[in-house]
Scaffold this active site. Sequence first.
Site, PDB file in Angstrom:
ATOM      1  N   GLY A 168     -15.578  86.457  21.609  1.00  0.00           N
ATOM      2  CA  GLY A 168     -14.503  87.434  21.515  1.00  0.00           C
ATOM      3  C   GLY A 168     -13.468  87.310  22.611  1.00  0.00           C
ATOM      4  N   CYS A 169     -13.671  86.402  23.536  1.00  0.00           N
ATOM      5  CA  CYS A 169     -12.708  86.185  24.618  1.00  0.00           C
ATOM      6  C   CYS A 169     -11.865  84.963  24.281  1.00  0.00           C
ATOM      7  CB  CYS A 169     -13.425  85.960  25.953  1.00  0.00           C
ATOM      8  SG  CYS A 169     -14.415  87.353  26.490  1.00  0.00           S
ATOM      9  N   VAL A 170     -10.555  85.059  24.481  1.00  0.00           N
ATOM     10  CA  VAL A 170      -9.685  83.912  24.224  1.00  0.00           C
ATOM     11  C   VAL A 170      -9.972  82.823  25.249  1.00  0.00           C
ATOM     12  CG1 VAL A 170      -7.289  83.129  24.161  1.00  0.00           C
ATOM     13  CG2 VAL A 170      -7.903  85.320  23.161  1.00  0.00           C
ATOM     14  N   SER A 171     -10.063  83.212  26.518  1.00  0.00           N
ATOM     15  CA  SER A 171     -10.470  82.273  27.566  1.00  0.00           C
ATOM     16  C   SER A 171     -11.987  82.136  27.507  1.00  0.00           C
ATOM     17  CB  SER A 171     -10.076  82.805  28.943  1.00  0.00           C
ATOM     18  OG  SER A 171      -8.688  82.993  29.030  1.00  0.00           O
TER      19      SER A 171
END
Length: 100
Positions: free
Chosen positions: A6-9
């Site tokens: 769920g984290c872009v990074s």
Amino acid sequence: ANKVPGCVSQVWLTTEQGPGADPVISFQGDSDAHIVRGLVAIMLALFSGRRASEIQSTDAEATLKELGLDEHLSPQRANGLRSMVKRIKRDAEAALKQTA
């Protein structure tokens, strides 16, 4: 296994729990992005080294508002931060269930 979805990074989080019915839980985390690494550090300061029940009752969004960070996060970063908090709280819930 330690990657937070769920984290872009890229964000990685490890969890270590102590003994007892309401164990102290320690977290370590890292990211491939400098700004996100700072957000990880804030979440670790907020949650790591606390009892599972404390983690469950901590309102991370209220803390971000207190710090004034909520208005400076992009929607993508805010979603990633929520994913990290969700993972931390899930680990605390699992620790409480495991010792029950």
